[in-house]
Design an enzyme around this catalytic site. Structure first.
Site, short mmCIF file in Angstrom:
data_model
loop_
_atom_site.label_atom_id
_atom_site.label_comp_id
_atom_site.label_asym_id
_atom_site.label_seq_id
_atom_site.Cartn_x
_atom_site.Cartn_y
_atom_site.Cartn_z
N GLY A 67 -14.60 25.32 -70.15
CA GLY A 67 -15.22 24.20 -70.15
C GLY A 67 -16.42 23.96 -69.22
O GLY A 67 -16.61 22.48 -68.70
N SER A 84 -19.69 23.71 -69.55
CA SER A 84 -20.89 23.44 -70.30
C SER A 84 -21.17 22.04 -69.71
O SER A 84 -22.38 21.73 -69.80
CB SER A 84 -20.93 23.81 -71.72
OG SER A 84 -19.82 22.78 -72.15
N ARG A 85 -20.41 21.12 -69.55
CA ARG A 85 -20.74 19.78 -69.22
C ARG A 85 -19.72 18.99 -68.41
O ARG A 85 -18.48 19.52 -68.14
CB ARG A 85 -21.11 19.13 -70.36
CG ARG A 85 -19.72 18.95 -71.30
CD ARG A 85 -20.06 18.17 -72.58
NE ARG A 85 -18.70 17.67 -73.10
CZ ARG A 85 -18.47 17.30 -74.27
NH1 ARG A 85 -19.49 17.37 -75.43
NH2 ARG A 85 -17.60 16.57 -74.60
N SER A 107 -4.46 15.17 -65.82
CA SER A 107 -4.84 13.83 -65.71
C SER A 107 -3.92 12.90 -65.39
O SER A 107 -2.44 13.26 -65.08
CB SER A 107 -5.30 13.57 -67.27
OG SER A 107 -5.43 12.07 -67.59
N TYR A 129 -2.10 13.76 -75.77
CA TYR A 129 -2.88 14.26 -74.62
C TYR A 129 -1.91 14.12 -73.35
O TYR A 129 -1.92 15.16 -72.50
CB TYR A 129 -3.77 13.20 -74.49
CG TYR A 129 -4.82 13.62 -73.19
CD1 TYR A 129 -6.04 14.64 -73.47
CD2 TYR A 129 -4.81 12.61 -72.09
CE1 TYR A 129 -6.96 14.49 -72.31
CE2 TYR A 129 -5.64 12.86 -71.05
CZ TYR A 129 -6.49 13.92 -71.23
OH TYR A 129 -7.58 14.08 -70.00
N LYS A 179 -1.12 17.34 -70.83
CA LYS A 179 -1.20 17.31 -69.44
C LYS A 179 -0.15 17.32 -68.37
O LYS A 179 -0.24 17.82 -67.58
CB LYS A 179 -2.21 16.07 -69.13
CG LYS A 179 -3.63 15.99 -69.86
CD LYS A 179 -4.36 17.19 -69.50
CE LYS A 179 -5.70 17.16 -69.91
NZ LYS A 179 -6.63 18.35 -69.41
P1 NAI Z 1 -15.97 16.52 -71.59
O1 NAI Z 1 -15.28 16.36 -73.21
O2 NAI Z 1 -17.28 16.08 -71.07
O3 NAI Z 1 -16.02 18.31 -71.41
C1 NAI Z 1 -14.85 19.12 -71.97
C2 NAI Z 1 -15.46 20.54 -71.69
O4 NAI Z 1 -14.39 21.36 -72.58
C3 NAI Z 1 -16.69 20.85 -72.52
O5 NAI Z 1 -17.20 21.81 -71.55
C4 NAI Z 1 -16.24 21.37 -73.97
O6 NAI Z 1 -17.05 22.16 -74.20
C5 NAI Z 1 -15.14 22.08 -73.48
N1 NAI Z 1 -14.34 22.40 -74.57
C6 NAI Z 1 -13.18 21.63 -75.26
N2 NAI Z 1 -12.77 22.20 -76.16
C7 NAI Z 1 -13.12 23.45 -76.09
C8 NAI Z 1 -12.54 24.68 -76.94
N3 NAI Z 1 -11.98 24.59 -77.77
N4 NAI Z 1 -13.12 26.06 -76.36
C9 NAI Z 1 -14.04 25.98 -75.35
N5 NAI Z 1 -14.46 24.82 -74.54
C10 NAI Z 1 -13.72 23.72 -75.00
O7 NAI Z 1 -14.57 16.28 -70.57
P2 NAI Z 1 -14.59 16.15 -69.10
O8 NAI Z 1 -14.44 14.46 -69.07
O9 NAI Z 1 -15.54 16.68 -68.34
O10 NAI Z 1 -12.96 16.72 -68.89
C11 NAI Z 1 -12.93 17.81 -68.30
C12 NAI Z 1 -11.06 18.02 -68.03
O11 NAI Z 1 -10.80 16.78 -67.39
C13 NAI Z 1 -10.62 17.81 -69.42
O12 NAI Z 1 -9.52 18.69 -69.37
C14 NAI Z 1 -10.07 16.26 -69.39
O13 NAI Z 1 -8.80 16.25 -70.15
C15 NAI Z 1 -9.85 16.27 -67.87
N6 NAI Z 1 -9.92 14.83 -67.71
C16 NAI Z 1 -11.08 14.03 -67.58
C17 NAI Z 1 -11.12 12.71 -67.32
C18 NAI Z 1 -12.11 11.80 -67.51
O14 NAI Z 1 -12.16 10.62 -67.15
N7 NAI Z 1 -13.47 12.27 -67.72
C19 NAI Z 1 -9.80 12.20 -66.76
C20 NAI Z 1 -8.66 12.77 -66.68
C21 NAI Z 1 -8.82 14.07 -67.12
#
Ligand code: NAI
Length: 245
Positions: A11, A13-14, A140, A153, A157
Protein backbone atom coordinates in the site's frame (compact mmCIF):
# COMPACT_ATOMS: atom_id res chain seq x y z
CA UNK A 1 21.61 -7.60 -5.28
CA UNK A 2 22.05 -4.56 -3.04
CA UNK A 3 24.18 -3.64 -0.02
CA UNK A 4 21.37 -1.47 1.33
CA UNK A 5 18.79 -2.82 3.78
CA UNK A 6 15.72 -3.82 1.75
CA UNK A 7 12.22 -2.87 2.94
CA UNK A 8 8.92 -3.98 1.42
CA UNK A 9 5.92 -1.71 2.08
CA UNK A 10 2.43 -2.75 0.94
CA UNK A 11 0.00 0.00 0.00
CA UNK A 12 2.92 2.31 -0.73
CA UNK A 13 1.20 4.41 -3.39
CA UNK A 14 -0.52 6.94 -1.13
CA UNK A 15 -1.45 8.00 2.41
CA UNK A 16 0.33 6.38 5.32
CA UNK A 17 2.07 3.81 3.07
CA UNK A 18 3.61 6.48 0.82
CA UNK A 19 4.86 8.33 3.94
CA UNK A 20 6.43 5.09 5.20
CA UNK A 21 8.11 4.48 1.81
CA UNK A 22 9.57 8.01 1.86
CA UNK A 23 10.73 7.74 5.47
CA UNK A 24 12.44 4.35 5.08
CA UNK A 25 14.15 5.64 1.91
CA UNK A 26 15.34 8.64 3.99
CA UNK A 27 16.65 6.07 6.47
CA UNK A 28 18.89 4.82 3.60
CA UNK A 29 16.93 1.66 2.79
CA UNK A 30 16.08 0.39 -0.67
CA UNK A 31 12.29 0.38 -0.58
CA UNK A 32 10.01 -1.83 -2.66
CA UNK A 33 6.57 -0.21 -2.72
CA UNK A 34 3.65 -2.52 -3.51
CA UNK A 35 0.19 -1.37 -4.69
CA UNK A 36 -2.15 -1.78 -7.67
CA UNK A 37 -1.68 1.61 -9.32
CA UNK A 38 1.65 1.79 -11.20
CA UNK A 39 1.33 5.48 -12.02
CA UNK A 40 0.89 6.49 -8.37
CA UNK A 41 3.65 4.13 -7.24
CA UNK A 42 6.01 5.57 -9.87
CA UNK A 43 5.25 9.10 -8.66
CA UNK A 44 6.31 8.23 -5.09
CA UNK A 45 9.38 6.28 -6.26
CA UNK A 46 10.63 8.90 -8.72
CA UNK A 47 10.37 11.62 -6.03
CA UNK A 48 12.63 9.45 -3.89
CA UNK A 49 15.16 8.72 -6.65
CA UNK A 50 15.33 12.42 -7.60
CA UNK A 51 16.22 13.15 -3.97
CA UNK A 52 19.06 10.59 -4.09
CA UNK A 53 17.28 7.64 -2.47
CA UNK A 54 16.33 4.28 -3.96
CA UNK A 55 12.83 2.89 -4.30
CA UNK A 56 11.02 0.72 -6.82
CA UNK A 57 7.40 0.08 -7.71
CA UNK A 58 5.92 -3.41 -7.66
CA UNK A 59 2.37 -3.78 -8.93
CA UNK A 60 0.37 -6.44 -7.12
CA UNK A 61 -3.17 -6.91 -5.82
CA UNK A 62 -2.55 -8.12 -2.27
CA UNK A 63 -5.88 -9.97 -2.29
CA UNK A 64 -4.37 -12.26 -4.97
CA UNK A 65 -2.44 -14.36 -2.47
CA UNK A 66 -0.46 -16.42 -4.99
CA UNK A 67 0.71 -13.30 -6.79
CA UNK A 68 1.52 -11.63 -3.46
CA UNK A 69 3.65 -14.54 -2.22
CA UNK A 70 5.42 -14.67 -5.59
CA UNK A 71 6.06 -10.90 -5.45
CA UNK A 72 7.70 -11.12 -2.00
CA UNK A 73 9.73 -14.22 -2.94
CA UNK A 74 10.79 -12.45 -6.16
CA UNK A 75 12.18 -9.51 -4.17
CA UNK A 76 14.23 -11.87 -1.98
CA UNK A 77 15.62 -13.68 -5.04
CA UNK A 78 16.38 -10.56 -7.02
CA UNK A 79 17.78 -8.36 -4.24
CA UNK A 80 19.18 -11.15 -2.07
CA UNK A 81 17.56 -9.97 1.16
CA UNK A 82 14.44 -8.68 2.91
CA UNK A 83 15.31 -6.76 6.06
CA UNK A 84 12.01 -5.02 6.78
CA UNK A 85 8.42 -5.91 5.90
CA UNK A 86 5.64 -3.38 6.50
CA UNK A 87 2.08 -4.62 6.01
CA UNK A 88 0.27 -1.33 5.53
CA UNK A 89 -2.26 -1.87 2.71
CA UNK A 90 -5.78 -2.05 4.03
CA UNK A 91 -9.41 -1.39 3.19
CA UNK A 92 -12.62 -0.63 5.08
CA UNK A 93 -16.17 -1.58 4.11
CA UNK A 94 -18.12 -0.16 7.03
CA UNK A 95 -21.66 -1.09 7.97
CA UNK A 96 -23.75 -2.05 10.95
CA UNK A 97 -23.57 -5.73 11.89
CA UNK A 98 -27.27 -6.35 11.16
CA UNK A 99 -26.77 -5.21 7.58
CA UNK A 100 -23.24 -6.43 6.87
CA UNK A 101 -23.17 -9.11 4.19
CA UNK A 102 -20.77 -12.04 4.01
CA UNK A 103 -18.86 -10.57 1.08
CA UNK A 104 -18.02 -7.33 2.88
CA UNK A 105 -16.84 -9.31 5.89
CA UNK A 106 -14.72 -11.76 3.86
CA UNK A 107 -13.14 -9.14 1.58
CA UNK A 108 -11.94 -7.01 4.49
CA UNK A 109 -10.55 -9.99 6.41
CA UNK A 110 -8.80 -11.28 3.26
CA UNK A 111 -7.22 -7.94 2.31
CA UNK A 112 -6.25 -6.76 5.77
CA UNK A 113 -5.44 -9.97 7.62
CA UNK A 114 -4.76 -12.90 5.29
CA UNK A 115 -2.53 -10.83 3.02
CA UNK A 116 -0.38 -9.97 6.08
CA UNK A 117 -0.08 -13.68 6.90
CA UNK A 118 0.94 -14.44 3.30
CA UNK A 119 3.66 -11.75 3.16
CA UNK A 120 5.02 -12.66 6.60
CA UNK A 121 5.28 -16.35 5.64
CA UNK A 122 7.07 -15.46 2.40
CA UNK A 123 9.44 -12.90 4.00
CA UNK A 124 10.21 -15.04 7.05
CA UNK A 125 12.30 -17.51 5.01
CA UNK A 126 14.96 -15.03 3.84
CA UNK A 127 14.85 -13.33 7.27
CA UNK A 128 15.49 -16.65 9.06
CA UNK A 129 18.38 -17.38 6.65
CA UNK A 130 19.81 -13.92 7.37
CA UNK A 131 19.26 -14.40 11.13
CA UNK A 132 17.42 -11.10 11.43
CA UNK A 133 14.52 -9.01 10.26
CA UNK A 134 11.80 -6.55 11.19
CA UNK A 135 8.10 -7.10 10.59
CA UNK A 136 5.78 -4.16 11.22
CA UNK A 137 2.03 -4.47 10.80
CA UNK A 138 -0.24 -1.45 10.53
CA UNK A 139 -3.38 -2.22 12.52
CA UNK A 140 -5.76 0.42 13.92
CA UNK A 141 -7.18 1.64 17.21
CA UNK A 142 -10.39 -0.02 15.92
CA UNK A 143 -8.56 -3.33 16.30
CA UNK A 144 -7.53 -2.48 19.86
CA UNK A 145 -10.78 -0.99 21.16
CA UNK A 146 -13.46 -1.98 18.59
CA UNK A 147 -15.66 0.50 16.74
CA UNK A 148 -19.39 0.51 16.00
CA UNK A 149 -20.00 0.00 12.27
CA UNK A 150 -16.61 -1.63 11.73
CA UNK A 151 -17.07 -5.25 12.88
CA UNK A 152 -15.24 -6.58 9.80
CA UNK A 153 -12.46 -3.97 9.89
CA UNK A 154 -11.96 -4.21 13.68
CA UNK A 155 -11.86 -8.02 13.49
CA UNK A 156 -9.22 -7.88 10.74
CA UNK A 157 -7.12 -5.34 12.65
CA UNK A 158 -7.45 -7.24 15.96
CA UNK A 159 -6.47 -10.37 14.02
CA UNK A 160 -3.29 -8.60 12.91
CA UNK A 161 -2.41 -8.06 16.57
CA UNK A 162 -2.82 -11.77 17.42
CA UNK A 163 -0.89 -12.71 14.28
CA UNK A 164 1.93 -10.32 15.18
CA UNK A 165 2.25 -11.44 18.80
CA UNK A 166 2.43 -15.10 17.69
CA UNK A 167 5.00 -14.35 14.98
CA UNK A 168 7.01 -12.31 17.52
CA UNK A 169 7.18 -15.34 19.82
CA UNK A 170 7.86 -17.81 17.03
CA UNK A 171 10.65 -15.88 15.32
CA UNK A 172 12.33 -14.15 18.28
CA UNK A 173 14.95 -16.92 18.43
CA UNK A 174 15.98 -15.95 14.90
CA UNK A 175 16.45 -12.28 15.84
CA UNK A 176 13.31 -11.27 13.93
CA UNK A 177 11.03 -8.78 15.66
CA UNK A 178 7.35 -8.28 14.89
CA UNK A 179 5.43 -5.26 16.14
CA UNK A 180 2.17 -3.46 15.47
CA UNK A 181 1.49 0.22 14.89
CA UNK A 182 -2.13 1.13 15.56
CA UNK A 183 -3.01 4.56 14.14
CA UNK A 184 -6.02 6.57 15.32
CA UNK A 185 -7.45 9.23 12.98
CA UNK A 186 -4.82 10.14 10.40
CA UNK A 187 -5.44 12.62 7.58
CA UNK A 188 -5.50 10.49 4.39
CA UNK A 189 -7.92 9.53 1.58
CA UNK A 190 -9.42 6.99 4.01
CA UNK A 191 -10.53 9.72 6.46
CA UNK A 192 -11.19 12.42 3.84
CA UNK A 193 -14.51 10.69 3.09
CA UNK A 194 -15.85 11.76 6.51
CA UNK A 195 -17.87 14.98 6.49
CA UNK A 196 -16.71 18.04 8.46
CA UNK A 197 -19.30 17.58 11.21
CA UNK A 198 -18.08 14.02 11.89
CA UNK A 199 -14.44 15.17 11.77
CA UNK A 200 -15.08 17.92 14.37
CA UNK A 201 -17.02 15.44 16.55
CA UNK A 202 -14.15 12.96 16.40
CA UNK A 203 -11.60 15.59 17.45
CA UNK A 204 -13.46 16.01 20.77
CA UNK A 205 -12.55 12.41 21.62
CA UNK A 206 -8.87 12.90 20.83
CA UNK A 207 -6.92 14.21 23.85
CA UNK A 208 -4.42 15.98 21.52
CA UNK A 209 -7.46 17.55 19.71
CA UNK A 210 -6.29 16.96 16.15
CA UNK A 211 -5.89 14.24 13.53
CA UNK A 212 -2.42 12.77 13.06
CA UNK A 213 -0.33 12.97 9.90
CA UNK A 214 0.96 10.06 7.80
CA UNK A 215 4.49 11.23 8.69
CA UNK A 216 3.76 10.80 12.41
CA UNK A 217 2.88 7.14 11.76
CA UNK A 218 5.95 6.71 9.52
CA UNK A 219 8.24 7.98 12.35
CA UNK A 220 7.13 5.15 14.61
CA UNK A 221 7.61 2.61 11.79
CA UNK A 222 11.11 4.05 11.25
CA UNK A 223 11.88 3.59 14.96
CA UNK A 224 10.66 -0.04 14.91
CA UNK A 225 12.68 -0.76 11.76
CA UNK A 226 15.90 0.73 13.18
CA UNK A 227 18.54 -0.26 15.74
CA UNK A 228 16.91 1.77 18.52
CA UNK A 229 14.16 -0.86 18.62
CA UNK A 230 16.45 -3.94 18.75
CA UNK A 231 14.88 -5.11 22.03
CA UNK A 232 11.23 -4.34 21.19
CA UNK A 233 8.99 -7.15 19.94
CA UNK A 234 5.37 -8.25 20.20
CA UNK A 235 4.24 -4.69 21.03
CA UNK A 236 1.30 -2.60 19.89
CA UNK A 237 2.09 1.11 19.67
CA UNK A 238 -0.95 3.36 19.28
CA UNK A 239 -0.30 6.54 17.28
CA UNK A 240 -3.62 8.16 18.07
CA UNK A 241 -3.19 11.41 20.00
CA UNK A 242 -4.08 9.57 23.22
CA UNK A 243 -7.46 8.10 22.19
CA UNK A 244 -6.72 4.63 23.54
CA UNK A 245 -4.92 4.63 26.89
P1 NAI B 1 -5.47 4.65 1.89
O1 NAI B 1 -6.79 4.11 1.50
O2 NAI B 1 -5.15 6.08 1.64
O3 NAI B 1 -4.30 3.76 1.26
C1 NAI B 1 -4.36 2.37 1.30
C2 NAI B 1 -3.26 1.80 0.47
O4 NAI B 1 -3.47 0.38 0.38
C3 NAI B 1 -3.27 2.34 -0.95
O5 NAI B 1 -1.93 2.46 -1.39
C4 NAI B 1 -3.98 1.24 -1.72
O6 NAI B 1 -3.58 1.18 -3.06
C5 NAI B 1 -3.49 0.00 -0.97
N1 NAI B 1 -4.36 -1.15 -1.18
C6 NAI B 1 -5.63 -1.33 -0.74
N2 NAI B 1 -6.11 -2.50 -1.19
C7 NAI B 1 -5.12 -3.07 -1.92
C8 NAI B 1 -5.01 -4.28 -2.64
N3 NAI B 1 -6.01 -5.16 -2.73
N4 NAI B 1 -3.83 -4.55 -3.26
C9 NAI B 1 -2.80 -3.67 -3.21
N5 NAI B 1 -2.85 -2.52 -2.54
C10 NAI B 1 -3.99 -2.22 -1.89
O7 NAI B 1 -5.31 4.28 3.42
P2 NAI B 1 -4.44 4.93 4.59
O8 NAI B 1 -5.32 5.86 5.33
O9 NAI B 1 -3.14 5.41 4.09
O10 NAI B 1 -4.25 3.65 5.51
C11 NAI B 1 -3.11 2.80 5.46
C12 NAI B 1 -3.26 1.73 6.54
O11 NAI B 1 -3.45 2.35 7.80
C13 NAI B 1 -4.49 0.84 6.30
O12 NAI B 1 -4.17 -0.48 6.66
C14 NAI B 1 -5.52 1.41 7.26
O13 NAI B 1 -6.43 0.45 7.66
C15 NAI B 1 -4.63 1.86 8.41
N6 NAI B 1 -5.24 2.90 9.24
C16 NAI B 1 -5.54 4.14 8.71
C17 NAI B 1 -6.11 5.10 9.53
C18 NAI B 1 -6.44 6.47 9.05
O14 NAI B 1 -6.97 7.24 9.83
N7 NAI B 1 -6.13 6.85 7.83
C19 NAI B 1 -6.43 4.81 10.95
C20 NAI B 1 -6.06 3.50 11.37
C21 NAI B 1 -5.48 2.59 10.53
Amino acid sequence: MTDKRVAIVTGGSRGIGAAIVRRLADDKMHVVAIARNLEKLNQVCSEITSAGGTAEALVCDIADFKALAAAVEGVAERLGRIDVLVNNAGIAKDGLILRMDDEDFDTVIATNLKAAFVTIRAAARPMVRAKGGRIINISSVSGVAGNAGQANYSASKAGMIGLSKSVAKELAGKNITCNVVAPGFITTDMTDVLNDQIKEGVKNFIPLKRFGTPQEVASVVSFLAGNDANYVTGQVICVDGGMVM
